[in-house]
Design an enzyme around this catalytic site. Structure first.
Site, mmCIF file in Angstrom:
data_model
loop_
_atom_site.group_PDB
_atom_site.id
_atom_site.type_symbol
_atom_site.label_atom_id
_atom_site.label_comp_id
_atom_site.label_asym_id
_atom_site.label_seq_id
_atom_site.Cartn_x
_atom_site.Cartn_y
_atom_site.Cartn_z
ATOM 1 N N ASN A 165 -29.645 19.372 -12.603
ATOM 2 C CA ASN A 165 -30.584 19.099 -13.688
ATOM 3 C C ASN A 165 -31.734 18.237 -13.164
ATOM 4 O O ASN A 165 -31.541 17.334 -12.352
ATOM 5 C CB ASN A 165 -29.899 18.473 -14.908
ATOM 6 C CG ASN A 165 -29.064 17.256 -14.625
ATOM 7 O OD1 ASN A 165 -28.433 17.166 -13.576
ATOM 8 N ND2 ASN A 165 -29.051 16.308 -15.539
ATOM 9 N N CYS A 201 -32.246 22.331 -16.944
ATOM 10 C CA CYS A 201 -30.797 22.256 -16.750
ATOM 11 C C CYS A 201 -30.410 22.761 -15.358
ATOM 12 O O CYS A 201 -31.134 23.542 -14.735
ATOM 13 C CB CYS A 201 -30.080 23.115 -17.778
ATOM 14 S SG CYS A 201 -30.283 22.578 -19.478
ATOM 15 N N GLU A 238 -28.102 24.876 -14.569
ATOM 16 C CA GLU A 238 -27.862 26.319 -14.543
ATOM 17 C C GLU A 238 -29.168 27.079 -14.288
ATOM 18 O O GLU A 238 -29.234 27.988 -13.462
ATOM 19 C CB GLU A 238 -27.259 26.790 -15.872
ATOM 20 C CG GLU A 238 -25.926 26.167 -16.216
ATOM 21 C CD GLU A 238 -26.057 24.917 -17.087
ATOM 22 O OE1 GLU A 238 -26.896 24.038 -16.769
ATOM 23 O OE2 GLU A 238 -25.318 24.822 -18.082
ATOM 24 N N CYS A 272 -29.692 27.939 -21.646
ATOM 25 C CA CYS A 272 -29.055 28.499 -20.444
ATOM 26 C C CYS A 272 -28.291 29.769 -20.770
ATOM 27 O O CYS A 272 -28.273 30.717 -19.984
ATOM 28 C CB CYS A 272 -28.144 27.461 -19.797
ATOM 29 S SG CYS A 272 -29.099 26.140 -19.004
ATOM 30 N N GLU A 276 -34.790 16.120 -14.821
ATOM 31 C CA GLU A 276 -35.342 15.617 -16.067
ATOM 32 C C GLU A 276 -36.808 15.210 -15.897
ATOM 33 O O GLU A 276 -37.319 15.112 -14.782
ATOM 34 C CB GLU A 276 -34.519 14.414 -16.551
ATOM 35 C CG GLU A 276 -33.110 14.824 -16.926
ATOM 36 C CD GLU A 276 -32.269 13.676 -17.445
ATOM 37 O OE1 GLU A 276 -31.189 13.945 -17.965
ATOM 38 O OE2 GLU A 276 -32.689 12.509 -17.315
ATOM 39 N N CYS A 314 -25.878 24.884 -22.445
ATOM 40 C CA CYS A 314 -26.656 24.817 -23.688
ATOM 41 C C CYS A 314 -27.152 26.215 -24.083
ATOM 42 O O CYS A 314 -27.028 27.175 -23.328
ATOM 43 C CB CYS A 314 -27.829 23.858 -23.508
ATOM 44 S SG CYS A 314 -29.205 24.526 -22.554
#
Ligand SMILES: [Zn+2]
Length: 143
Positions: free
Chosen positions: A52, A63, A65, A105, A54, A102
């Protein structure tokens, strides 16, 4: 409401991919959430990892993924077969809930590989497996 069944996995290949996702999580840029996540996506041609990333403008965060899938796709490798996701800072008492991908993703999984096998590693070292198409049964589809 339909319930999605997660099945437990403990084969060597699943463990190895989850180990790679855990290692990738240690490279997360997560100065705001302090919630490290790693992912490793396997194709017939190799494994691509991601973490991830940010941003101070939270909505721009990426993210793990999607980070891993971006590496695969931007390398010209679209044959996604399996992805491992590891939230190494998830609360073990939360079971699998803090470790699930999430919604964004899930949409990415289905875009590239509806049959993608998603491995979810939990801090108690359990691994659960589910198909992307089961995680997002009715995706947005354009065209
Ligand atoms: Zn996500």
């Amino acid at each position: 409401m339909t319930t999605v069944e997660l099945s437990k996995r403990d084969d060597a290949a699943a463990r190895e991919l989850c180990d790679m996702a855990c290692a990738a999580a240690k490279l997360a840029y997560c100065r705001y959430s302090r919630f490290r996540v790693g992912a490793a996506v396997a194709t017939p041609h190799g494994v691509y990892t991601g973490a991830n990333v940010e941003n101070a403008s939270y909505g721009l965060s990426l993210c793990a993924e999607r980070s891993a899938i971006s590496r695969a796709v931007s390398s010209g490798d679209l044959e996604l077969a399996r992805i491992a996701v590891a939230c190494i800072d998830a609360d073990p008492a939360a079971g699998v809930s803090e470790s699930m991908p999430c919604g964004a993703c899930r949409q990415w999984f289905v875009e590239f590989a509806p049959g993608l096998e998603v491995l979810i590693w939990t801090p108690s070292a359990d691994i659960y497996a589910v198909r992307a198409s089961d995680l997002l049964a009715v995706p947005f589809v354009l065209g």
